[in-house]
Design an enzyme around this catalytic site. Structure first.
Site, mmCIF file in Angstrom:
data_model
loop_
_atom_site.group_PDB
_atom_site.id
_atom_site.type_symbol
_atom_site.label_atom_id
_atom_site.label_comp_id
_atom_site.label_asym_id
_atom_site.label_seq_id
_atom_site.Cartn_x
_atom_site.Cartn_y
_atom_site.Cartn_z
ATOM 1 N N GLY A 159 -91.855 29.963 -7.204
ATOM 2 C CA GLY A 159 -92.679 30.082 -8.073
ATOM 3 C C GLY A 159 -92.525 29.632 -9.554
ATOM 4 O O GLY A 159 -92.997 30.195 -10.636
ATOM 5 N N SER A 160 -91.329 29.037 -9.593
ATOM 6 C CA SER A 160 -91.049 28.293 -10.660
ATOM 7 C C SER A 160 -90.661 29.375 -11.988
ATOM 8 O O SER A 160 -91.080 29.415 -13.079
ATOM 9 C CB SER A 160 -92.030 27.389 -11.689
ATOM 10 O OG SER A 160 -92.325 26.395 -10.543
ATOM 11 N N SER B 190 -87.324 26.784 -4.594
ATOM 12 C CA SER B 190 -87.788 26.661 -5.741
ATOM 13 C C SER B 190 -86.711 27.342 -6.950
ATOM 14 O O SER B 190 -85.574 27.391 -6.878
ATOM 15 C CB SER B 190 -89.252 26.697 -5.819
ATOM 16 O OG SER B 190 -89.623 26.915 -7.362
ATOM 17 N N PHE C 31 -98.283 16.825 -6.514
ATOM 18 C CA PHE C 31 -98.636 17.648 -6.949
ATOM 19 C C PHE C 31 -97.989 18.519 -8.309
ATOM 20 O O PHE C 31 -98.267 19.513 -8.773
ATOM 21 C CB PHE C 31 -98.410 18.964 -6.023
ATOM 22 C CG PHE C 31 -99.260 18.541 -4.424
ATOM 23 C CD1 PHE C 31 -98.138 18.322 -3.521
ATOM 24 C CD2 PHE C 31 -100.486 18.689 -4.338
ATOM 25 C CE1 PHE C 31 -98.717 18.089 -2.444
ATOM 26 C CE2 PHE C 31 -100.935 18.204 -3.165
ATOM 27 C CZ PHE C 31 -100.284 17.937 -2.072
ATOM 28 N N ASP D 289 -90.205 14.976 -3.764
ATOM 29 C CA ASP D 289 -90.184 16.196 -4.999
ATOM 30 C C ASP D 289 -89.568 15.417 -6.056
ATOM 31 O O ASP D 289 -88.534 14.886 -6.106
ATOM 32 C CB ASP D 289 -89.298 17.302 -4.669
ATOM 33 C CG ASP D 289 -89.370 18.491 -5.435
ATOM 34 O OD1 ASP D 289 -89.548 18.333 -6.622
ATOM 35 O OD2 ASP D 289 -88.700 19.696 -5.151
ATOM 36 N N GLY E 100 -93.348 22.686 -1.002
ATOM 37 C CA GLY E 100 -94.332 23.530 -0.077
ATOM 38 C C GLY E 100 -94.227 23.223 1.309
ATOM 39 O O GLY E 100 -95.167 23.796 2.000
#
Lengths: 344, 466
Positions: free
Chosen positions: A114-115, A190, A237, A288, A319
């Site tokens: 979730g960064s 992440s 994304f 990515d 994801g």
């Protein structure tokens, strides 16, 4: 710029299944609403939009879960997932923390992604993933609900990770029968992957043994704009702009992306030479945009003489491990299973 | 290597679904991630997400406004969420050169251009294209109102075209809950009225009706509450009486009376002699269902030592019943119980004596201790179709909303059929076939007052649902 955006959108649609595309695009657009240009975050809306699930002490497909408080002062919660043995009809409070049975029982300390700003341990996507890990690794999974940026920037997430590690390590009911020790692995995707690295460093320095680190699409970065960032910006994304926003939200005021938390093997990084660092499995998605930083991390571990397995998945996007509808998912789950059991 | 078919569903989930859509229709993997999207609309949802992204990219200054101002409804339902986001962006209204790109947006906006409606010839459309002006659900409501208004005016070709448009739009909306579900039923009713008016409206009672009624009883709290409250009033009215007689206008499954019998058994001082006379339609299949239920109630009464007698009076219409058929004795305390039956009497022709007056008259002549009346608090008896339609839309939307709280199956699904029958009767039937002539509380109060009844206390005599 409408024209080039349309090209981008259809590109990402070609490489992932439709439902995955919808899931990740939905996140992307919703997250756009949450990040404010001034660096603040619409937490209220974020919590409202996040799909959460409660813990369930009744086994569902062989796994039950319950929440524990690890540190009241920081409201640090974790969700614990255990395999159901089939004996208990309805676990009582005592049975939730029944000692694990088995010579060697891996305990996975899980840090969701979730960064550093999004999601929680009880987010549906991560609850589902943790349940899978229980089955795949025959492990107990402890998912840490660490404090998030920008309200709680560096080093809160690491402190929470460290507190959780100490807690897990000291639970008598998590000790494997063979050696009366807790067999700990750390897994994160992440920002969770970034946390795994930093907590591992602390663990080594403090003498707590971690048997292995698994980093899925870990979040690393640096001041320089790498080739992969420039090539893949906005295509699958993720944009450089949103990466920058999250680093600004997490890193201390005035620090740039060469801060050790963001760039562990950069100019401000700490050397791991000579340290008994856990073996690592680093999974990199070929689509990515921060893969160059992830590859730099792998190289950094190797140069420091640490054991690392690098898994590069050509056509994977961020994801990919959230839905079991692609080959990469199954490849990675197999690797994780082998990694965790190879110490037996 | 390649993406797998999303039909494989292995996502385990502990979230409790609130949508009524069948699990097989929803993408299983997205469900495991906490989202409900029907498999059949994945492509449309993806398209709309793309459109939303384009709008967001082109109007970055509006984004934070969007976040703080807009009402985000049910984020699990991605289709609705992205629609509401698209609605919030007000893109410039211009007719694009490539209409095919917007083919899924065509609809007629009668509010904007009423003149066009008048000049449209019977079978062709002037399509006004506005890009993403309205949420699909709101669009459906507008279209339904326009359709109802055309029905009222007698413009059936226009109504028919609108129905076809709406049925297409329905395929892109989640009809498992919310406005989509309500729209599905109402569009169905409109379709029946416009295309198959000669089809019989089910008016008679039948065994099937009992089953529907029973499931409705189980799925919602309204009838249980109504029975309970009516029983309380009856118990109070019977206090101190040794011989009591209940006249019930619609036995159905008799659950109201099994509860009352047990309550009477526990009465301080002992239970009275209870007579129950039930008025019901003659059995179409020769099976005497009234008697069967009566026997069961008698068995129950015997087991709790309540002296009990049961009689069934067969009558197709309440207004045909004569008081002498009920064999009420002057020494008895009488209670009359009507659960959602009186409104059926409101549809008499102008030449006859009104059925409701007849029935209220003979009820009065029995000199009952109490009359318990349960009616739907709704205004579904207006002569103008559009008025009825509008009222019904609001009323049944609320009803469906409250049904969402029920998780029992098949009770919930069958309850919906029960409600659907009501809707169809209100909207599709006319004259004597239309029996669901619900009227508001105030009208019933006046009517009963005029017939010589005094309200005991508002909570006892008038129980309105929902």
């Amino acid at each position: 710029m409408a024209g080039s955006n349309e090209v981008n959108l259809s590109e990402s649609k070609r490489v992932v299944p439709l439902n995955t595309w919808i899931l990740i695009s939905n996140f992307k657009l919703a997250y756009n609403l949450l990040r404010r240009p001034d660096g603040t975050f619409n937490r209220h809306l974020a919590e409202f939009l996040d799909r959460k699930v409660p813990a369930n002490a009744n086994p569902v497909e062989g796994v039950f879960s319950f929440d524990v408080i690890i540190d009241r002062s920081t409201s640090l919660l974790s969700r614990i997932y255990r395999p159901a043995t089939g004996e208990e009809a309805l676990p009582s409070i005592m049975e939730l923390e029944k000692p694990v049975t088995g010579d060697i029982v891996p305990v996975i300390l899980f840090f969701h992604g979730g960064s550093f700003a999004h999601s929680s341990a009880n987010s549906a996507i991560y609850d589902t993933l943790c349940r899978r890990l229980v089955g795949i690794c025959k492990a107990v999974v402890v998912s840490v609900n660490y404090r998030r940026a920008p309200e709680n920037p560096y080093p809160c997430a690491y402190d929470d990770g460290w507190a959780a590690l100490k807690w897990v390590n000291s639970r008598p009911w998590l000790k494997s029968e063979e050696d009366s020790k807790v067999h700990i692995y750390m897994v994160g995707d992440s920002s969770g992957g970034n946390i795994v690295h930093n907590v591992a460093v602390k663990a080594v320095e403090s003498g707590i043994e971690v048997l292995g680190n698994i980093l899925l699409n870990p979040m690393f970065g640096g001041q320089e704009r790498t080739e992969s960032e420039k090539r893949l910006d906005g295509k699958y994304f993720v944009t450089i702009q949103d990466r920058d926003w999250y680093w600004r939200a997490f890193l201390p005021e005035g620090e740039d992306r060469d801060h050790a938390a963001c760039n562990p093997f950069g100019p401000n990084g700490k050397s791991l030479v000579g340290m008994k660092f856990p073996k690592s499995l680093v999974v990199v998605a070929g689509l990515d945009l921060v893969q160059d930083w992830q590859l730099a991390y792998v190289e950094g571990l190797k140069k420091a003489g640490q054991e690392v397995k690098h898994l590069y998945l050509d056509k994977a996007t961020i994801g990919f491990y959230l839905l079991p509808n692609n080959d990469h998912f199954y490849t990675v789950m197999d690797e994780i299973s082998n990694f965790v059991s190879s110490n037996c | 290597m390649g993406p797998y078919d999303s039909a494989i569903s292995t996502g385990s989930t502990t979230s409790s679904p609130s949508s009524a859509a069948k699990p097989s229709e929803i993408d299983g993997l997205l469900a495991g991630a906490g989202y409900k999207v029907r498999s059949t609309v994945l492509h449309q949802v993806a398209q709309r997400l793309e459109r939303l992204e384009t709008l967001m990219v082109n109007a970055p200054s509006e984004i934070s406004q969007l976040a703080s101002d807009v009402l985000h409804c049910n984020p699990s339902d991605i289709a609705s969420w992205v629609d509401s986001m698209l609605f919030e962006f007000n893109p410039p209204v211009s007719i694009p050169s490539d209409l095919s790109d917007f083919s899924d947006l065509t609809y007629i906006d009668s509010v904007v251009s009423p003149a066009i409606n008048q000049t449209v010839c019977n079978n062709s459309w002037l399509t006004v294209v506005t890009a993403m002006k309205e949420d699909s659900g709101i669009r459906l409501v507008h279209m339904m109102m326009t359709c109802a208004e055309s029905v009222q005016r007698g413009d059936l070709p226009l109504a028919g075209s609108l129905i076809e448009e709406m049925q297409t739009l329905l395929t892109r909306v989640n009809t498992g809950c919310g406005i989509g579900k309500v729209a599905r039923y109402f569009i169905d009713a409109l379709s029946r009225r416009v295309f198959t008016p000669q089809a019989l409206c089910a008016t008679g009672w039948s065994n099937e009706n009992e089953i529907l009624y029973h499931h409705f009883y189980e799925a919602c709290p309204y009838l249980k509450f109504a029975h309970f409250t009516a029983n309380q009033a009856i118990l109070e009215a019977f206090d101190g009486h040794d011989c009591v007689h209940i006249v019930d206008f619609n036995l159905m499954h008799g659950l109201q009376w099994s509860a009352l019998i047990q309550a009477l058994a526990l009465r301080p001082g002992g239970p009275p002699l209870l007579r129950l006379t039930v008025i019901g339609p003659p059995s179409p299949d020769g099976r005497d269902s009234l008697r069967e239920i009566g026997l069961r109630l008698a068995e129950l009464a015997r087991s709790v030592n309540v002296r009990f007698a049961f009689r069934g009076v067969a009558a197709s219409r309440l207004e045909d019943v004569k008081p002498w058929m009920l064999q009420v004795s002057p020494k008895e305390a009488v209670a009359i119980n009507s659960i959602m039956q009186l409104h059926r009497l409101l549809g008499s022709g102008p030449t006859r004596v009104s059925a409701i007056e007849t029935v209220l008259g003979w009820i009065r002549s029995l000199n009952p201790k109490i009359v318990t009346v349960v009616e739907q608090e709704a205004n579904h008896n207006q002569s103008k179709f559009l008025d009825r339609f509008t009222e019904a839309l609001y009323y049944y939307s609320t009803m469906f909303d409250s049904l969402e709280a029920c998780s029992l199956q098949p009770e919930k699904a069958v309850a919906e059929i029960y409600i659907q029958r009501e809707i169809c009767n209100v909207l599709c039937c006319e004259g004597s076939a239309r029996v669901e002539r619900h009227e508001p509380l105030a009208k019933w109060r006046n009517r009963l007052g005029a017939a010589g009844f005094r309200p005991l206390n508002p909570n006892h005599l008038f129980i309105h649902c929902p």
